[in-house]
Design a protein around this motif. Structure first.
Motif, PDB file in Angstrom:
ATOM      1  N   TRP A  44     -37.563 -32.150 -84.801  1.00 56.23           N
ATOM      2  CA  TRP A  44     -38.163 -33.212 -83.966  1.00 56.23           C
ATOM      3  C   TRP A  44     -37.059 -33.952 -83.238  1.00 56.23           C
ATOM      4  O   TRP A  44     -36.110 -34.445 -83.865  1.00 56.23           O
ATOM      5  N   SER A  69     -39.333 -29.533 -81.165  1.00 58.92           N
ATOM      6  CA  SER A  69     -40.583 -30.175 -80.783  1.00 58.92           C
ATOM      7  C   SER A  69     -40.291 -31.570 -80.244  1.00 58.92           C
ATOM      8  O   SER A  69     -39.722 -32.396 -80.939  1.00 58.92           O
ATOM      9  N   THR A  70     -40.672 -31.805 -79.008  1.00 60.94           N
ATOM     10  CA  THR A  70     -40.355 -33.083 -78.369  1.00 60.94           C
ATOM     11  C   THR A  70     -41.293 -34.179 -78.852  1.00 60.94           C
ATOM     12  O   THR A  70     -42.508 -34.022 -78.809  1.00 60.94           O
ATOM     13  N   GLN A  71     -40.732 -35.267 -79.321  1.00 63.97           N
ATOM     14  CA  GLN A  71     -41.518 -36.394 -79.827  1.00 63.97           C
ATOM     15  C   GLN A  71     -41.266 -37.625 -78.958  1.00 63.97           C
ATOM     16  O   GLN A  71     -40.326 -37.650 -78.180  1.00 63.97           O
ATOM     17  N   ALA A  72     -42.127 -38.615 -79.130  1.00 66.21           N
ATOM     18  CA  ALA A  72     -41.851 -39.901 -78.498  1.00 66.21           C
ATOM     19  C   ALA A  72     -40.629 -40.491 -79.182  1.00 66.21           C
ATOM     20  O   ALA A  72     -40.514 -40.427 -80.401  1.00 66.21           O
ATOM     21  N   LYS A  80     -43.052 -42.153 -87.622  1.00 61.52           N
ATOM     22  CA  LYS A  80     -43.775 -40.903 -87.811  1.00 61.52           C
ATOM     23  C   LYS A  80     -43.037 -40.012 -88.815  1.00 61.52           C
ATOM     24  O   LYS A  80     -43.662 -39.387 -89.677  1.00 61.52           O
ATOM     25  N   ASN A  89     -44.539 -33.261 -95.728  1.00 65.56           N
ATOM     26  CA  ASN A  89     -44.307 -32.192 -94.757  1.00 65.56           C
ATOM     27  C   ASN A  89     -43.533 -32.657 -93.520  1.00 65.56           C
ATOM     28  O   ASN A  89     -44.032 -32.562 -92.414  1.00 65.56           O
TER      29      ASN A  89
ATOM     30  N   ARG B  78     -40.931 -29.358 -68.007  1.00 63.55           N
ATOM     31  CA  ARG B  78     -40.766 -28.556 -69.219  1.00 63.55           C
ATOM     32  C   ARG B  78     -41.585 -27.259 -69.174  1.00 63.55           C
ATOM     33  O   ARG B  78     -42.373 -26.964 -70.075  1.00 63.55           O
ATOM     34  N   TYR B 142     -54.398 -38.233 -92.831  1.00 60.10           N
ATOM     35  CA  TYR B 142     -53.164 -37.458 -92.687  1.00 60.10           C
ATOM     36  C   TYR B 142     -52.628 -37.042 -94.055  1.00 60.10           C
ATOM     37  O   TYR B 142     -52.228 -35.896 -94.261  1.00 60.10           O
ATOM     38  N   SER B 146     -52.322 -33.278 -95.361  1.00 57.10           N
ATOM     39  CA  SER B 146     -51.019 -32.766 -95.781  1.00 57.10           C
ATOM     40  C   SER B 146     -51.146 -32.072 -97.120  1.00 57.10           C
ATOM     41  O   SER B 146     -50.537 -31.036 -97.367  1.00 57.10           O
ATOM     42  N   ALA B 151     -52.207 -30.269 -92.161  1.00 59.30           N
ATOM     43  CA  ALA B 151     -51.578 -31.158 -91.186  1.00 59.30           C
ATOM     44  C   ALA B 151     -50.841 -30.314 -90.151  1.00 59.30           C
ATOM     45  O   ALA B 151     -50.362 -29.221 -90.453  1.00 59.30           O
ATOM     46  N   PRO B 228     -54.336 -37.710 -83.343  1.00 58.56           N
ATOM     47  CA  PRO B 228     -53.423 -36.599 -83.028  1.00 58.56           C
ATOM     48  C   PRO B 228     -51.954 -37.006 -83.113  1.00 58.56           C
ATOM     49  O   PRO B 228     -51.114 -36.183 -83.480  1.00 58.56           O
ATOM     50  N   PHE B 229     -51.656 -38.260 -82.793  1.00 61.43           N
ATOM     51  CA  PHE B 229     -50.258 -38.705 -82.867  1.00 61.43           C
ATOM     52  C   PHE B 229     -49.734 -38.580 -84.294  1.00 61.43           C
ATOM     53  O   PHE B 229     -48.606 -38.149 -84.528  1.00 61.43           O
ATOM     54  N   ILE B 230     -50.566 -38.947 -85.260  1.00 59.79           N
ATOM     55  CA  ILE B 230     -50.130 -38.892 -86.656  1.00 59.79           C
ATOM     56  C   ILE B 230     -50.187 -37.465 -87.183  1.00 59.79           C
ATOM     57  O   ILE B 230     -49.286 -37.013 -87.882  1.00 59.79           O
ATOM     58  N   LEU B 232     -50.144 -34.413 -85.636  1.00 58.71           N
ATOM     59  CA  LEU B 232     -49.449 -33.291 -85.021  1.00 58.71           C
ATOM     60  C   LEU B 232     -47.953 -33.546 -84.887  1.00 58.71           C
ATOM     61  O   LEU B 232     -47.528 -34.616 -84.461  1.00 58.71           O
ATOM     62  N   GLY B 233     -47.153 -32.547 -85.262  1.00 57.37           N
ATOM     63  CA  GLY B 233     -45.721 -32.643 -85.047  1.00 57.37           C
ATOM     64  C   GLY B 233     -45.251 -31.658 -83.986  1.00 57.37           C
ATOM     65  O   GLY B 233     -44.256 -31.874 -83.318  1.00 57.37           O
ATOM     66  N   ASP B 234     -46.011 -30.589 -83.816  1.00 63.11           N
ATOM     67  CA  ASP B 234     -45.645 -29.521 -82.900  1.00 63.11           C
ATOM     68  C   ASP B 234     -46.099 -29.894 -81.484  1.00 63.11           C
ATOM     69  O   ASP B 234     -47.290 -30.052 -81.238  1.00 63.11           O
ATOM     70  N   ASP B 235     -45.151 -30.027 -80.563  1.00 64.01           N
ATOM     71  CA  ASP B 235     -45.538 -30.547 -79.244  1.00 64.01           C
ATOM     72  C   ASP B 235     -46.355 -29.560 -78.420  1.00 64.01           C
ATOM     73  O   ASP B 235     -46.864 -29.921 -77.377  1.00 64.01           O
ATOM     74  N   PHE B 238     -50.059 -30.796 -78.837  1.00 71.93           N
ATOM     75  CA  PHE B 238     -50.408 -32.161 -78.428  1.00 71.93           C
ATOM     76  C   PHE B 238     -51.561 -32.175 -77.434  1.00 71.93           C
ATOM     77  O   PHE B 238     -51.656 -31.306 -76.574  1.00 71.93           O
ATOM     78  N   PHE B 245     -47.536 -39.921 -73.878  1.00 72.04           N
ATOM     79  CA  PHE B 245     -46.780 -40.940 -74.616  1.00 72.04           C
ATOM     80  C   PHE B 245     -45.339 -40.475 -74.870  1.00 72.04           C
ATOM     81  O   PHE B 245     -44.407 -41.271 -74.766  1.00 72.04           O
ATOM     82  N   THR B 246     -45.163 -39.193 -75.176  1.00 75.44           N
ATOM     83  CA  THR B 246     -43.792 -38.713 -75.379  1.00 75.44           C
ATOM     84  C   THR B 246     -43.012 -38.781 -74.067  1.00 75.44           C
ATOM     85  O   THR B 246     -41.816 -39.009 -74.074  1.00 75.44           O
TER      86      THR B 246
END
Lengths: 433, 294
Positions: A44, A69-72, A80, A89, B78, B142, B146, B151, B228-230, B232-235, B238, B245-246
């Motif tokens: 991240w 993975s690009t995050q805010a 987060k 995780n 991107r 979440y 998990s 998640a 989804p913000f909480i 998802l980690g994989d962009d 999204f 927001f990112t």
């Protein structure tokens, strides 16, 4: 919450005894002993173009594939990450701002990667390295970029108003008054109550040490003498009405920069990025100088921003992740790409040598990065505490009000200090009196 | 008698002109409301046309010259990740709303037309569920997801939005009003099974109500940010809200992407507007049929 408190207390103990590496690493070899066949790491971060850097690594290391993975960015990413770590995780690798790293360590969310990171220690300056060791024997991340502060000013308008570049903060105050006399619509600078990072950087320059470890406990001194002096200085200028109080990175601030109503910005080496996008009309009109000093003849600066790459404690492939983190931030090819694609100012000392061309916005300042490197040498060391987010939020609350009411900045600073101490006490940290 | 009729008639005549200015008041209030709602939207449309240089230097409602550049830059950002976010959002909102509508319609119909033990308890629990904001549930959800290893998957965003108490409540109210008991009885006398009654009698009658539920859920999921913000980690998974927001919070040291974000917001509005325009006739049926039944 209870777990968090225990972890917090454990950190205080670990920091003191310097044995933070013990328990966690003993489990690591068993995990990483798994066949090196298909290791997949998630990473991240919020560096533009990181996927291109990662692609280079993936090509050279088919056994260890990294997915970026690009995050805010900033605080949101930190929160987060902590939530994900608590849920079990988290990503294997995480970009961590220097001020967020201690809270990751306190939550046991990041691993000690001393074994992998120690060999590259000499690639970094002492000040930056201290930010990832937190003054302990452990190493909790590999430094990626840094933000030494400099003084940005509109060279053309300085000439127009007949102002010299201030060498000390006293001269800065004089210049601020002169500007107001020459044109009441224009301000020399602004005090942003929304950017504690900037305030912290200026405090570092003054010689502040907000957090430190004293014997068996944390020592908190957000209202130490240098910070008080600095707060009093800005509070005085705000009260006098010779500097503005609009926050940075707001539409009105952008407009003021575009219209030439704001002449200076004490900011970090990354300032060309925001300036280029927020004030495109003023391209080529800005110049850069060292920050004004508290005593004539000194050469001190502070850091605003910057981040490191940490390995999650819950990662199944800590060794591989640490290997990638060190490669990313010390390998010449990776650094070249990071500079080119991500526009970062590398923390590695040899990385700064890669920056030969000035940023496009500052094409009129050929020695831009040489200046930056010279300033970095004058940066003072600083340790962030485990609850920087609390201190920063308290800063926004207290200084918003103080700036709006033009009331005492020193009182506001005391409020920030008290809130920080209260939170640390509540979280179970041992505090030195 | 005659005088009183006359008197009331004249009174009515006197009252009529007095009522006319009052008749304009609701229209005025609604107009104000419409302006209030449309003002930010129109700002987005105007701002999306501005180049980065024009954004902070030209008048607020002066049209810019950079709309197509912005859209092209956005598509190239991107390697086209924005298009991926758009598809994801369509999947979350479309799939989620469809599933949610199906679940709500069947549950609402059952709660309205069947008597079984615990029916009122279930219904009261659902009513209670309406009072719990979804935001409060995001973190516990979440942690649960998990634990079961879901998640950071598409399901982690879809599943929590399928069961929506308010939609079930709406479906129940609608089913009560729109499906006459006698019709169900007739179907049963003709030998229709429960499933046939549901499929051939109940659901067709409930269709306008289901459109309402679908639209509500579609908009709610389209605009949902926190879950989804909480989760998802994989962009690459999204939705638009988190993706934009990112872009907005790309870190202070990077050039800000305001013009791309505004163009992205503008593009994100289009499917919602299109959906409302095409679904409008169903809404009209919905309103009129509701009026008849009441």
């Amino acid at each position: 919450m209870r777990m968090n408190r225990l972890a917090a207390a454990a950190l205080a103990a670990a920091l003191v005894t310097g044995c933070a590496s013990g328990a966690q690493d003993s489990a690591a070899p068993a995990d990483t002993a798994a066949p090196a066949g298909n290791v997949k790491l998630t990473f991240w971060n919020w560096v533009p173009g990181m996927d291109k850097v990662v692609a280079v690594w993936n090509k050279a290391n088919p056994a260890i594939q990294v997915v970026s993975s690009t995050q805010a960015g900033g605080d949101d990413a930190a929160t987060k990450f902590l939530t994900a770590a608590k849920a079990g995780n988290p990503p294997d690798l995480m970009q961590a701002e220097y001020q967020a790293l201690p809270s990751f360590v306190a939550a046991d969310a990041v691993a000690d990667i001393k074994a992998a990171a120690e060999p590259v220690r000499r690639e970094f300056g002492e000040g930056v390295w201290g930010l990832v060791t937190l003054g302990t024997d452990g190493v909790y991340a590999v430094p990626q970029d840094s933000g030494p502060m400099m003084f940005y000013y509109r060279a053309d308008l300085f000439e127009k108003y007949g102002i010299e570049v201030p060498k000390t903060w006293q001269e800065y105050a004089e210049a601020a008054r002169t500007v107001r006399e020459k044109d009441p619509k224009v301000f020399l600078g602004t005090f942003s109550s929304k950017d504690p990072g900037s305030f912290a950087g200026l405090a570092q320059q003054a010689g502040a040490q907000w957090w430190s470890i004293s014997g068996e406990a944390w020592k908190v001194a957000v209202n130490d003498e240098p910070t008080r002096r600095m707060a009093e200085f800005w509070g005085g200028l705000v009260k006098e009405g010779v500097v503005d109080t609009m926050p940075y990175f707001t539409p009105e601030w952008n407009k003021a920069l575009n219209d030439g109503k704001l002449l200076t910005w004490p900011s970090a080496v990354w300032a060309p990025g925001p300036l280029a996008s927020n004030a495109p009309k003023a391209k080529g009109k800005w110049a850069v100088a060292p920050l004004p000093q508290w005593n004539a003849g000194e050469n001190h600066t502070g850091f605003w921003g910057g981040s490191a790459v940490a390995v999650a404690a819950a990662s199944k492939h800590k060794e591989a992740a640490a290997k990638f983190a060190t490669w990313l931030n010390t390998d010449p090819e990776a650094l070249t790409l990071l500079v080119k694609e991500g526009a970062i100012y590398p923390a590695a000392t040899k990385g700064t040598a890669l920056l030969t061309e000035p940023p496009a916005y500052f094409s009129n300042v050929p020695g831009f990065y040489e200046q930056a490197a010279a300033h970095t040498a004058g940066a003072r060391g600083f340790t962030y505490g485990p609850n920087v987010n609390v201190a920063y939020n308290a800063f926004r609350d207290a200084f918003d009000k103080a700036a709006a009411d033009k009331s005492s900045f020193v009182d506001a600073l005391v409020k920030v200090h008290d809130a920080t101490v209260a939170d640390m006490t509540k979280s179970g940290f041992q505090l030195a009196r | 008698m005659a005088t009183s009729t006359l008197a009331s008639a004249s009174r009515r005549r006197a009252a009529a002109p007095a009522r006319r200015p009052l008749g304009l008041v609701p229209t005025g209030v609604l107009l104000l409301g419409a302006i209030y709602c449309l003002f930010p939207v129109s700002w987005v449309v105007v701002a999306a046309t501005k180049t980065p240089g024009e954004l902070f230097s030209t008048g607020t409602f002066a049209l810019g010259t950079g709309l197509f550049d912005n859209l092209a830059d956005l598509a190239a950002y991107r390697d086209g990740v924005f298009g991926l976010w758009m598809l994801n959002t369509l999947l979350y909102a479309g799939g989620g709303a469809l599933l949610s509508t199906a679940v709500s319609a069947v549950s609402g119909y059952t709660l309205a037309k069947y008597r079984f033990a615990g029916r009122d308890l279930i219904f009261n629990l659902l009513i209670g569920g309406i009072l719990v904001p979804a935001v409060v549930l995001a973190i516990p959800q979440y942690l649960l997801f998990s634990k079961i290893g879901l998640a950071d998957t598409y399901w982690s965003v879809l599943l929590p939005q399928i069961l929506h108490p308010y939609s079930i409540y709406l479906a129940r109210v609608y089913a009560t009003a729109a499906i006459p008991d006698s019709l169900l009885e007739a179907a049963r006398i003709d030998g229709a099974s429960h499933l046939t009654v549901l499929r051939r009698v109940a659901l067709p009658l409930m269709a306008p109500g289901m459109v309402t539920i679908f639209l509500f859920q579609f908009v709610a999921i389209w605009n949902n940010f926190l879950l989804p913000f909480i989760m998802l980690g994989d962009d690459t998974k999204f939705p638009l809200t988190v993706g934009l927001f990112t872009m907005l919070n790309a870190g202070a040291n990077n050039p800000s992407l305001y013009n791309l974000i505004l163009a992205g917001t503008f593009v994100a509005l289009i499917p919602l507007v299109a959906l409302f325009l095409t679904m409008q006739r169903f809404w009209r049926t919905d309103l009129s049929s509701g009026a008849v039944k009441a």
